[in-house]
Design a protein around this motif. Structure first.
Motif, PDB file in Angstrom:
ATOM      1  N   ARG A   1       0.832  -1.209   0.000  1.00 32.47           N
ATOM      2  CA  ARG A   1       0.000   0.000   0.000  1.00 32.47           C
ATOM      3  C   ARG A   1       0.864   1.254   0.000  1.00 32.47           C
ATOM      4  N   THR A   2       1.909   1.262   0.805  1.00 35.60           N
ATOM      5  CA  THR A   2       2.816   2.416   0.852  1.00 35.60           C
ATOM      6  C   THR A   2       3.436   2.664  -0.519  1.00 35.60           C
ATOM      7  N   LEU A   3       3.867   1.596  -1.181  1.00 35.93           N
ATOM      8  CA  LEU A   3       4.440   1.727  -2.521  1.00 35.93           C
ATOM      9  C   LEU A   3       3.449   2.379  -3.477  1.00 35.93           C
ATOM     10  N   VAL A   4       2.208   1.927  -3.456  1.00 38.21           N
ATOM     11  CA  VAL A   4       1.196   2.466  -4.367  1.00 38.21           C
ATOM     12  C   VAL A   4       0.942   3.939  -4.073  1.00 38.21           C
ATOM     13  N   VAL A   5       0.792   4.283  -2.806  1.00 35.47           N
ATOM     14  CA  VAL A   5       0.511   5.676  -2.431  1.00 35.47           C
ATOM     15  C   VAL A   5       1.677   6.580  -2.808  1.00 35.47           C
ATOM     16  N   GLU A   6       2.896   6.130  -2.528  1.00 36.58           N
ATOM     17  CA  GLU A   6       4.066   6.971  -2.767  1.00 36.58           C
ATOM     18  C   GLU A   6       4.464   7.048  -4.235  1.00 36.58           C
ATOM     19  N   THR A   7       4.114   6.045  -5.013  1.00 38.75           N
ATOM     20  CA  THR A   7       4.579   5.993  -6.401  1.00 38.75           C
ATOM     21  C   THR A   7       3.481   6.211  -7.428  1.00 38.75           C
ATOM     22  N   TYR A   8       2.270   5.773  -7.133  1.00 38.38           N
ATOM     23  CA  TYR A   8       1.221   5.785  -8.148  1.00 38.38           C
ATOM     24  C   TYR A   8       0.018   6.640  -7.788  1.00 38.38           C
ATOM     25  N   SER A   9       0.048   7.340  -6.665  1.00 38.33           N
ATOM     26  CA  SER A   9      -1.095   8.181  -6.309  1.00 38.33           C
ATOM     27  C   SER A   9      -1.184   9.349  -7.290  1.00 38.33           C
ATOM     28  N   LEU A  10      -2.379   9.893  -7.440  1.00 38.79           N
ATOM     29  CA  LEU A  10      -2.582  11.011  -8.357  1.00 38.79           C
ATOM     30  C   LEU A  10      -1.681  12.185  -7.989  1.00 38.79           C
ATOM     31  N   GLU A  11      -1.570  12.461  -6.701  1.00 42.03           N
ATOM     32  CA  GLU A  11      -0.731  13.579  -6.262  1.00 42.03           C
ATOM     33  C   GLU A  11       0.725  13.369  -6.687  1.00 42.03           C
ATOM     34  N   HIS A  12       1.231  12.159  -6.518  1.00 43.25           N
ATOM     35  CA  HIS A  12       2.616  11.878  -6.905  1.00 43.25           C
ATOM     36  C   HIS A  12       2.797  11.997  -8.424  1.00 43.25           C
ATOM     37  N   VAL A  13       1.842  11.458  -9.169  1.00 44.82           N
ATOM     38  CA  VAL A  13       1.934  11.511 -10.631  1.00 44.82           C
ATOM     39  C   VAL A  13       1.898  12.966 -11.116  1.00 44.82           C
ATOM     40  N   VAL A  14       1.019  13.787 -10.553  1.00 48.09           N
ATOM     41  CA  VAL A  14       0.946  15.205 -10.929  1.00 48.09           C
ATOM     42  C   VAL A  14       2.256  15.898 -10.588  1.00 48.09           C
ATOM     43  N   ASP A  15       2.797  15.655  -9.409  1.00 48.62           N
ATOM     44  CA  ASP A  15       4.080  16.262  -9.028  1.00 48.62           C
ATOM     45  C   ASP A  15       5.187  15.855  -9.990  1.00 48.62           C
ATOM     46  N   THR A  16       5.203  14.606 -10.389  1.00 54.40           N
ATOM     47  CA  THR A  16       6.217  14.119 -11.323  1.00 54.40           C
ATOM     48  C   THR A  16       6.085  14.809 -12.675  1.00 54.40           C
ATOM     49  N   TRP A  17       4.852  14.919 -13.176  1.00 54.30           N
ATOM     50  CA  TRP A  17       4.646  15.592 -14.460  1.00 54.30           C
ATOM     51  C   TRP A  17       5.009  17.076 -14.371  1.00 54.30           C
ATOM     52  N   GLU A  18       4.653  17.726 -13.283  1.00 54.27           N
ATOM     53  CA  GLU A  18       5.013  19.140 -13.115  1.00 54.27           C
ATOM     54  C   GLU A  18       6.520  19.306 -13.107  1.00 54.27           C
ATOM     55  N   ALA A  19       7.233  18.443 -12.423  1.00 49.89           N
ATOM     56  CA  ALA A  19       8.693  18.521 -12.388  1.00 49.89           C
ATOM     57  C   ALA A  19       9.278  18.290 -13.780  1.00 49.89           C
TER      58      ALA A  19
END
Length: 176
Positions: free
Chosen positions: A142-160
């Motif tokens: 669950r931690t892996l999914v939240v930290e790597t695949y959550s919408l917030e993480h994906v948006v942050d990655t795309w913004e970067a």
């Protein structure tokens, strides 16, 4: 067949010999369903394997499970493994495609594809763990999914990524 349920049933037959109270649930239907039911009967597993039709309550079914098992011979990045991990299920899966991006030693076990004995061995390794250790594997997933695949993480990655490429072109973004 991509999901290789035949290998899953053979592996489960090996596991069931040592864990007679174990149950396997297979969800979905297709042209191989009757053959798989016959295989389960032939392996004397008819009372221990449930074949469920297509369902809309997969999260509820996953919440009722103790672990998730995948026996695919090929995959991309399977959403169902992300769903299983997000549900805190420890996972046993075949080492194909993107499965190793999701299943690590921290949250489950990988086995070679099309090898029922190897898949059964990994299932037995999981079953040999204490309930607390199994829960720890599930929480790590669950931690892996939240930290790597959550919408917030994906948006942050795309913004970067956008900021990086814009800065390489000399464009600076104003702070929000």
């Amino acid at each position: 067949n991509q999901k290789d349920y035949s290998t899953m049933l053979d592996a489960f037959a090996n596991v069931h010999k040592q864990h007679a109270d174990s149950q396997l649930v297979i969800i979905g239907e297709g042209p191989l369903t009757e053959n798989l039911k016959q295989q389960a009967n032939h392996l004397n597993l008819a009372e221990h394997v449930q074949f469920l039709d297509v369902r809309s309550d997969i999260p509820a079914v996953m919440n009722a499970a103790d672990a998730y098992l995948m026996s695919s011979i090929y995959e991309g990045l399977p959403m169902v493994l992300l769903e299983a991990a997000a549900t805190c299920l420890p996972v046993v899966a075949t080492d194909v495609g993107g499965n190793r991006e999701i299943v690590t030693a921290a949250n489950g076990f990988l086995a070679p594809a099309s090898q029922p004995d190897a898949l059964a061995e990994k299932m037995l390794e999981l079953l040999a763990l204490s309930p607390a250790a199994q829960q720890q594997l599930g929480q790590a997933g669950r931690t892996l999914v939240v930290e790597t695949y959550s919408l917030e993480h994906v948006v942050d990655t795309w913004e970067a990524l956008y900021s990086y490429w814009l800065s390489r072109r000399g464009v600076t973004l104003a702070p929000a």
